[in-house]
Write a protein that holds these residues in place. Structure first.
Motif: not given
Length: 241
Positions: A50-58, A62-66, A196-205
């Motif tokens: 999951h996001p941690s600040g502007y980075g990643c919890s891993c 410099g994780c490329p896919t946080p 940065a406040g982005e997300s993944v959400g459903w357009l069709r569930g």
């Protein structure tokens, strides 16, 4: 029909962020409902960063896919649909995202957002059953994910249909337009938080039946041909860890 009605209510209550707004308890309940609905639809879920600040919890500098990758190298075998297991993971990792392993019960056709929205509009106008569709991020890096039936995992490898569109986490950059996630790949499953406040959400569930991928492929490749060349090449995700 009962599940579809309940899921539609959840989607109407979900803001664009995909994580809920109200109290923390309400947001957690909505998140659990959405993930359990995905599991009920047969999408195998595995714990993700999951996001941690502007980075990643891993722990990768410099994780490329946080926030977009599994937390374990064994994600493909750990992924499952058991609601009790998912509930335990949610309680033990309240901030974690989830990914769904493709090539088991479903595949995902993953396209740039402009191409995906155009194709979705065209397919729906033609009365084609599109199935579940999610959107990841916004702006230039946004992607639209079309969940489809899988081509399967035949016991006889000679029966496997090789395709240059097959997409694995470590070869994402080879497919800047349409990416076909099948065996060995994964995508974030809603609701997921990105930096940065982005997300993944459903357009069709996920209550929508999974279509045959070939019924969508022509529309998606045509849309990509129109849109991908109009923008600079986008960074690929997710990458292997």
């Amino acid at each position: 029909m009962e599940r579809e009605g309940r899921f539609s209510q959840w989607l109407r209550r979900r803001p664009r962020s995909g994580t809920g707004s109200g109290t923390p308890a309400e947001a957690a309940a909505l998140r659990e409902n959405l993930l359990l609905a995905a599991a009920e639809a047969g999408f195998p879920l595995a714990l993700a960063a999951h996001p941690s600040g502007y980075g990643c919890s891993c722990d990768r500098i410099g994780c490329p896919t946080p926030g977009r990758h599994p937390v374990s190298f064994a994600w493909s075998t750990q992924a499952g649909t058991d609601p009790e297991q998912i509930g335990r993971l949610l309680r033990n990792h309240p901030e974690a995202n989830f990914v769904t392993a493709t090539g088991i019960n479903h595949d995902v056709l993953d396209v740039p957002a402009d191409a995906g929205r155009s194709a979705l509009e065209s397919l729906e106008a033609r009365g084609i059953d599109v199935g579940p569709v999610a959107e990841s991020g916004s702006g230039r890096d946004a992607r639209v994910l079309f969940f489809t039936a899988t081509r399967g995992t035949p016991e006889d490898e000679d029966e496997w249909w090789p395709c240059q569109l097959d997409c694995h986490p470590e070869t994402m950059d080879e497919h800047p337009g349409l990416r076909w996630h099948c065996r060995g790949s994964y995508v974030p499953v809603p609701p997921a938080r990105l930096p940065a406040g982005e997300s993944v959400g459903w357009l069709r569930g996920p209550e929508h039946p999974l279509p045959d991928p070939l019924t969508l492929l022509e529309a998606l490749t045509d849309a990509c041909a129109r849109h991908v060349g109009e923008e600079p090449e986008q960074p690929a995700w997710p990458l292997g860890r």
